[in-house]
Design a protein around this motif. Sequence first.
Motif, PDB file in Angstrom:
ATOM      1  N   ARG A 559       0.860  -0.890   0.149  1.00  8.28           N
ATOM      2  CA  ARG A 559       0.294  -0.109  -0.093  1.00  8.28           C
ATOM      3  C   ARG A 559       0.818   1.495   0.142  1.00  8.28           C
ATOM      4  O   ARG A 559       1.826   1.247   0.608  1.00  8.28           O
ATOM      5  N   ALA A 560      -0.044   2.000  -0.821  1.00  7.91           N
ATOM      6  CA  ALA A 560       1.004   3.504  -0.804  1.00  7.91           C
ATOM      7  C   ALA A 560       0.906   4.432   0.550  1.00  7.91           C
ATOM      8  O   ALA A 560       1.935   4.679   0.675  1.00  7.91           O
ATOM      9  N   ILE A 561      -0.065   3.724   1.161  1.00 10.37           N
ATOM     10  CA  ILE A 561       0.078   5.395   2.584  1.00 10.37           C
ATOM     11  C   ILE A 561       1.210   4.066   3.278  1.00 10.37           C
ATOM     12  O   ILE A 561       2.001   4.710   3.872  1.00 10.37           O
ATOM     13  N   ASP A 562       1.088   3.251   3.636  1.00 11.22           N
ATOM     14  CA  ASP A 562       2.160   2.238   3.968  1.00 11.22           C
ATOM     15  C   ASP A 562       3.969   2.698   3.599  1.00 11.22           C
ATOM     16  O   ASP A 562       4.958   2.901   4.619  1.00 11.22           O
ATOM     17  N   LYS A 563       3.570   2.575   2.789  1.00 10.43           N
ATOM     18  CA  LYS A 563       5.276   2.932   2.281  1.00 10.43           C
ATOM     19  C   LYS A 563       5.987   4.175   2.210  1.00 10.43           C
ATOM     20  O   LYS A 563       7.197   4.673   3.048  1.00 10.43           O
ATOM     21  N   TYR A 564       4.156   5.415   2.404  1.00  7.44           N
ATOM     22  CA  TYR A 564       4.943   6.569   3.072  1.00  7.44           C
ATOM     23  C   TYR A 564       5.169   6.471   4.629  1.00  7.44           C
ATOM     24  O   TYR A 564       6.169   7.547   4.909  1.00  7.44           O
ATOM     25  N   ASN A 565       4.116   5.824   5.276  1.00  4.22           N
ATOM     26  CA  ASN A 565       5.101   5.910   7.064  1.00  4.22           C
ATOM     27  C   ASN A 565       6.118   5.375   6.916  1.00  4.22           C
ATOM     28  O   ASN A 565       6.990   6.022   7.991  1.00  4.22           O
ATOM     29  N   ARG A 566       6.623   4.223   6.398  1.00  2.00           N
ATOM     30  CA  ARG A 566       8.201   3.777   6.254  1.00  2.00           C
ATOM     31  C   ARG A 566       9.226   4.720   5.785  1.00  2.00           C
ATOM     32  O   ARG A 566       9.969   5.039   6.147  1.00  2.00           O
ATOM     33  N   LEU A 567       8.858   5.358   4.709  1.00  2.00           N
ATOM     34  CA  LEU A 567       9.763   6.708   4.388  1.00  2.00           C
ATOM     35  C   LEU A 567       9.569   7.827   5.440  1.00  2.00           C
ATOM     36  O   LEU A 567      10.934   8.630   5.725  1.00  2.00           O
ATOM     37  N   VAL A 568       8.778   7.958   6.040  1.00  2.00           N
ATOM     38  CA  VAL A 568       8.409   9.300   7.094  1.00  2.00           C
ATOM     39  C   VAL A 568       9.547   9.048   7.945  1.00  2.00           C
ATOM     40  O   VAL A 568       9.985   9.521   8.924  1.00  2.00           O
ATOM     41  N   GLU A 569       9.503   7.336   8.349  1.00  2.00           N
ATOM     42  CA  GLU A 569      10.120   6.846   9.620  1.00  2.00           C
ATOM     43  C   GLU A 569      11.868   7.450   9.834  1.00  2.00           C
ATOM     44  O   GLU A 569      12.225   7.497  10.381  1.00  2.00           O
ATOM     45  N   LEU A 570      12.225   7.205   8.260  1.00  2.00           N
ATOM     46  CA  LEU A 570      13.135   7.808   8.187  1.00  2.00           C
ATOM     47  C   LEU A 570      13.980   9.089   7.907  1.00  2.00           C
ATOM     48  O   LEU A 570      14.973   9.474   7.731  1.00  2.00           O
ATOM     49  N   ASN A 571      12.795   9.730   6.978  1.00  2.00           N
ATOM     50  CA  ASN A 571      13.377  11.014   7.377  1.00  2.00           C
ATOM     51  C   ASN A 571      12.295  11.822   7.451  1.00  2.00           C
ATOM     52  O   ASN A 571      11.222  12.028   6.952  1.00  2.00           O
ATOM     53  N   PRO A 572      11.880  11.423   8.772  1.00  2.00           N
ATOM     54  CA  PRO A 572      10.123  13.058   9.064  1.00  2.00           C
ATOM     55  C   PRO A 572      10.608  14.444   8.182  1.00  2.00           C
ATOM     56  O   PRO A 572       9.018  14.659   8.196  1.00  2.00           O
ATOM     57  N   ASN A 573      11.013  14.431   7.478  1.00  2.00           N
ATOM     58  CA  ASN A 573      10.858  15.892   7.058  1.00  2.00           C
ATOM     59  C   ASN A 573       9.758  15.669   5.351  1.00  2.00           C
ATOM     60  O   ASN A 573       9.961  16.755   4.894  1.00  2.00           O
ATOM     61  N   LEU A 574       9.635  14.021   5.664  1.00  2.00           N
ATOM     62  CA  LEU A 574       8.950  14.604   3.934  1.00  2.00           C
ATOM     63  C   LEU A 574       7.537  14.838   5.087  1.00  2.00           C
ATOM     64  O   LEU A 574       6.638  15.505   4.031  1.00  2.00           O
ATOM     65  N   GLU A 575       7.086  14.487   6.170  1.00  2.00           N
ATOM     66  CA  GLU A 575       5.489  15.152   6.657  1.00  2.00           C
ATOM     67  C   GLU A 575       5.597  16.349   6.260  1.00  2.00           C
ATOM     68  O   GLU A 575       4.799  17.287   5.579  1.00  2.00           O
ATOM     69  N   LEU A 576       6.434  17.404   6.931  1.00  2.00           N
ATOM     70  CA  LEU A 576       6.667  18.681   6.645  1.00  2.00           C
ATOM     71  C   LEU A 576       5.770  19.068   5.068  1.00  2.00           C
ATOM     72  O   LEU A 576       5.670  20.337   5.338  1.00  2.00           O
TER      73      LEU A 576
END
Length: 587
Positions: A559-576
């Motif tokens: 799922r795209a949302i799970d992949k995105y959450n995984r990327l946010v864990e690695l780089n919190p700046n993505l959420e910003l």
Amino acid sequence: MEQFVVSARKYRPQTFKDVVGQQAITNTLLNAIENNHLASALLFTGPRGVGKTTCARILARKINQPGYDDPNEDFAFNVFELDAASNNSVDDIRSLIDQVRIPPQTGKYKVYIIDEVHMLSSAAFNAFLKTLEEPPKHAIFILATTEKHKIIPTILSRCQIFDFKRITVKDAKEHLAEVAKSQGVEFEDDALHIIAQKADGAMRDALSIFDRVVSYCGNNLTRQAVTENLNVLDYETYINMTDLILENKIPEVLMAYNDILSKGFDGHHFIAGLASHFRDLLVAKTPATLSLLEMGEAAQKLYGQQSQKVASAFLLKGIDIANDCDLKYKVSQNQRLLVELALMQLSSIDFDGEKKKPEFIIPPAYYRNNSYSISEVKQPLAESQKPFVEEVPKAAEIEDISSGPLGDASDASSVAMTVEELPAENEKPPLSNQPKVSSMSLKSVSHRKELTENLKSTVKEVTHLPSESFTETEMLEQWVKYAERLNEKGQHIVASLLTINNPTLDGTTIIHELPNESSKIDFEKDKELLGYLQSRLHNHDITINVIVNETLVLKKSTRAIDKYNRLVELNPNLELMRNLFGLEVNE
């Protein structure tokens, strides 16, 4: 006032025997004349001032008078000299070809000497080809040039080539000595050596420099006067500078370099000469290579004396520093500072090629100038001021003591320790202050037995390590904290491998599954995880077992949302960034 004839013209060789430093070529030409084996087209090539034109003139005269060598008869009607620098057109070559057809009026051959032949144009070369290949039997062409590579190959293939070499310093000095004696000039051997070195292999330049120095010094040539007139740095300057460098006198070295600059010398010339000086010292260290030094006997003696003071490692390091400065000199914005830094680096090298370790942070001169005595400075500390240092005998000494005449086999087995029983390096428990007793010293029996008993108790204390119980939840908590710690350090790859799957606990063994061998290799590169868990969980029996389970790849969410959450864990700046631009993630 009579007209002065420069030595280069006055002492120009008139026979092949007078030519300096070209014995191989002159002997070849003489043999060719005697055996009637002389080619119709010759090419003399080599540096300036080594005798190309002179040998051409001697050859022109020699072939016209077989068996007779009169230096006063030059057969001028039979010798034609052409300067190709100013006569380089096709018309000039055509005019030369027309003259070649006419036979000589006296003598046997007409000799055409074309100097600086590389200056001819391409059209002139092509017009000259046929005549050069098949000249009349009475014509001989001698081409002279300093740049053979500029001559077209079709010309080179039609000529017999003679390569003139640079005249050695030794040959040039001997010839200058003969000239000085003929003029009644007294000289020092080192003075003529400097002139020969300055000439750089050209005899004409050496004679020109000789005339200039004689005009300055008169009839007594000294080394000092020659160096002043020619503005060259002689070997004494480099020897004195090297002595200061070896003594690590940085202020004196900088002042000496300032004196060199104040005399008008170039820093680039100085640093290049210093590298050459170090090379000469390296050569002078071995008697077998002493012949490579192109200098007088007095200079060789000084170089031999200084080479014994210097280690080869220092000279190699010094050559490296000087050459590095030489390469950077032209592109440097502050050239003086560059050379001074190189000199300070050289002065900071010890005799072993390593940087010198200062004995004093504050030099003793400071204390002398302020009414202190050196004995007060170096006075040892009182017993109460000495720092307490615990010394524990080595394992080898323990075994020696326990297995010696004072112990038995049971004592040795009880004292000896294996590697596994020793504590970790960063967790050494405090040990009691043991007296210094060498295993080879003759101490009292009771004293050594007492030391053995103390060591036994020490070993028992050391081998006791904590092993408290813990739960899987506590283990997972510390596991996640360690992963967060790696993320903060920027080690995201290992952190992601820690959180890719929750580890399980089997007794004191932590089992962690990874999807492939490469991820296992990356995981095992981290050497701090085990120690971290043992310390936080207070259990040194913990071990980690990594298992490769390729089915973990299938368990990953697509799922795209799970992949995105995984990327946010690695780089919190993505959420910003998502919030800033109002972006959405598709389900």
